[in-house]
Enzyme design. Structure first.
Site, PDB file in Angstrom:
ATOM      1  N   SER A 141       3.306  -2.282  10.574  1.00 37.38           N
ATOM      2  CA  SER A 141       4.746  -2.412  10.865  1.00 37.38           C
ATOM      3  C   SER A 141       5.316  -3.779  10.468  1.00 37.38           C
ATOM      4  O   SER A 141       6.166  -4.321  11.173  1.00 37.38           O
ATOM      5  CB  SER A 141       5.029  -2.112  12.349  1.00 37.38           C
ATOM      6  OG  SER A 141       4.671  -0.780  12.644  1.00 37.38           O
ATOM      7  N   GLY A 161       2.566   2.043  11.109  1.00 36.44           N
ATOM      8  CA  GLY A 161       3.616   3.063  11.060  1.00 36.44           C
ATOM      9  C   GLY A 161       4.300   3.317  12.391  1.00 36.44           C
ATOM     10  O   GLY A 161       5.026   4.306  12.541  1.00 36.44           O
ATOM     11  N   GLU A 167      -6.825   4.911   7.996  1.00 44.15           N
ATOM     12  CA  GLU A 167      -6.505   6.313   7.703  1.00 44.15           C
ATOM     13  C   GLU A 167      -7.691   6.998   7.038  1.00 44.15           C
ATOM     14  O   GLU A 167      -7.908   8.198   7.244  1.00 44.15           O
ATOM     15  CB  GLU A 167      -5.227   6.388   6.843  1.00 44.15           C
ATOM     16  CG  GLU A 167      -4.006   6.079   7.695  1.00 44.15           C
ATOM     17  CD  GLU A 167      -2.852   5.432   6.953  1.00 44.15           C
ATOM     18  OE1 GLU A 167      -2.840   5.438   5.712  1.00 44.15           O
ATOM     19  OE2 GLU A 167      -1.942   4.916   7.640  1.00 44.15           O
ATOM     20  N   HIS A 171      -9.740   1.543   5.073  1.00 48.77           N
ATOM     21  CA  HIS A 171      -8.449   1.671   5.765  1.00 48.77           C
ATOM     22  C   HIS A 171      -8.616   2.636   6.945  1.00 48.77           C
ATOM     23  O   HIS A 171      -9.349   3.620   6.852  1.00 48.77           O
ATOM     24  CB  HIS A 171      -7.383   2.182   4.790  1.00 48.77           C
ATOM     25  CG  HIS A 171      -5.995   2.054   5.324  1.00 48.77           C
ATOM     26  ND1 HIS A 171      -5.502   2.917   6.276  1.00 48.77           N
ATOM     27  CD2 HIS A 171      -5.015   1.152   5.080  1.00 48.77           C
ATOM     28  CE1 HIS A 171      -4.263   2.542   6.588  1.00 48.77           C
ATOM     29  NE2 HIS A 171      -3.946   1.474   5.876  1.00 48.77           N
ATOM     30  N   LYS A 230       0.111   4.252  -0.215  1.00 46.21           N
ATOM     31  CA  LYS A 230      -0.526   5.441   0.406  1.00 46.21           C
ATOM     32  C   LYS A 230      -0.274   6.672  -0.481  1.00 46.21           C
ATOM     33  O   LYS A 230      -0.240   6.546  -1.702  1.00 46.21           O
ATOM     34  CB  LYS A 230      -0.035   5.606   1.843  1.00 46.21           C
ATOM     35  CG  LYS A 230      -0.224   4.308   2.656  1.00 46.21           C
ATOM     36  CD  LYS A 230      -0.041   4.473   4.128  1.00 46.21           C
ATOM     37  CE  LYS A 230      -0.265   3.122   4.814  1.00 46.21           C
ATOM     38  NZ  LYS A 230      -0.169   3.188   6.259  1.00 46.21           N
ATOM     39  N   ASN A 249       0.871  -1.181   0.000  1.00 46.64           N
ATOM     40  CA  ASN A 249       0.000   0.000   0.000  1.00 46.64           C
ATOM     41  C   ASN A 249       0.906   1.229   0.000  1.00 46.64           C
ATOM     42  O   ASN A 249       1.502   1.553   1.016  1.00 46.64           O
ATOM     43  CB  ASN A 249      -0.899  -0.036   1.253  1.00 46.64           C
ATOM     44  CG  ASN A 249      -1.780   1.198   1.365  1.00 46.64           C
ATOM     45  OD1 ASN A 249      -1.798   2.039   0.468  1.00 46.64           O
ATOM     46  ND2 ASN A 249      -2.494   1.307   2.472  1.00 46.64           N
TER      47      ASN A 249
HETATM   48  P1  13P Z   1       2.912   0.282   7.776  1.00 44.09           P
HETATM   49  O1  13P Z   1       3.379  -0.971   7.106  1.00 44.09           O
HETATM   50  O2  13P Z   1       3.673   1.508   7.336  1.00 44.09           O
HETATM   51  O3  13P Z   1       2.824   0.134   9.251  1.00 44.09           O
HETATM   52  O4  13P Z   1       1.414   0.552   7.248  1.00 44.09           O
HETATM   53  C1  13P Z   1       0.505  -0.486   7.301  1.00 44.09           C
HETATM   54  C2  13P Z   1      -0.694  -0.101   6.528  1.00 44.09           C
HETATM   55  O5  13P Z   1      -1.405   0.806   6.878  1.00 44.09           O
HETATM   56  C3  13P Z   1      -0.963  -0.864   5.292  1.00 44.09           C
HETATM   57  O6  13P Z   1      -2.219  -0.566   4.771  1.00 44.09           O
END
Ligand code: 13P
Length: 265
Positions: free
Chosen positions: A214, A180, A100, A98, A8, A6
């Protein structure tokens, strides 16, 4: 195993070309042939077309997914991207709900259900994200939060299956506190949530779980050994194509049976 990067709100056209060149020059693809590993990339909407074409031109067996889709299919909805738009350019899957989007853009459980249904009906692979925040976990609310997010999705999937829709469906457990943060959920954390979601609802077919939060080359092997998981949804670590390839190789070596495959069409 379904391994999804992903991206983002990252990357540029130049970086995408470099990324795809690294993947294309890798010798991993021969070793993945006949394995149960499928790789997906979810770029931001603006680069979807570029990534679809870049993958086709390099003949890479990679599935392109959108990071979201509109609840509307066409018409006067400025700024939205609908399912027909995604289908038109060769996108094969979509990340839905998601955290976010839930936290920063008011994504609701109701919208998640509509988007899941649109995806399944379009034979587009949905990856429905769910998971609790750190404070919800501390207050012992993990299961009640998971229930409130999953129950409406479960009802929607059940109805879709009753209508004869058989497209693959993924759930992605992404606890907000692990995203993250450098602090991944433990195999035990993931197992208890996967067990709860599998057993609490009478799914028409057993749900396939991805984990996100993570994930890196350091922990992917131990997480992969968990029988509950059918793959990973990874953010920051897989902005580096070498890390994605390394992880794919580590997972391939485990050669573990998985619950559900994705067809590359
Ligand atoms: P990270 O791998 O940066 O922790 O993000 C995970 C995530 O939100 C994948 O959709």
């Amino acid at each position: 195993m379904f391994l999804v990067a992903n991206w983002k709100m990252n990357m540029t056209r130049a970086l995408i070309d470099e990324y795809l060149d690294v993947l294309s020059e890798s010798s991993i693809w021969g070793t993945l042939d006949g394995s149960r590993i499928r790789i997906g990339i979810a770029p931001s909407h603006v680069y979807l077309d570029h990534v679809v074409l870049g993958i086709q031109n390099r003949d890479l067996p990679i599935i392109v997914l959108a990071q979201d889709v509109s609840t509307r299919t066409s018409g006067a909805f400025t700024g939205e991207v609908g399912m027909p738009n995604l289908l038109d350019i060769g996108v094969k899957g979509v990340v839905i709900g998601h955290s976010e989007r839930r936290r920063f853009f008011h994504e609701t459980d109701e919208n998640v259900v509509i988007k899941t249904d649109l995806s399944l009906s379009a034979d587009m692979v949905p990856i429905v994200c769910f998971g609790e925040s750190g404070s919800q976990r501390k207050r012992g609310k993990t299961f009640s939060v998971v229930k409130s997010q999953i129950e409406p999705v479960f009802k929607g999937v059940k109805k879709a299956r009753e209508r004869g829709i058989t497209s693959p469906f993924y759930l992605a457990y992404e606890p907000v506190w692990a995203i993250g943060s450098g602090q991944n959920a433990t195999p035990a954390d993931i197992h208890e949530v996967a067990k709860y979601v599998s057993e609490e609802f009478s799914w028409p077919d057993p749900p396939a779980f991805l984990y996100g939060g993570s994930v890196s080359s350091d922990n992917i092997r131990s997480l992969s050994s968990l029988g509950d998981l059918s793959g990973f949804l990874v953010g920051s670590a897989w902005l580096d194509p070498h890390a994605l390839l390394h992880s794919a190789d580590l997972v391939r070596q485990l050669n573990r049976p998985v619950r559900e495959g994705v067809h590359v069409k």
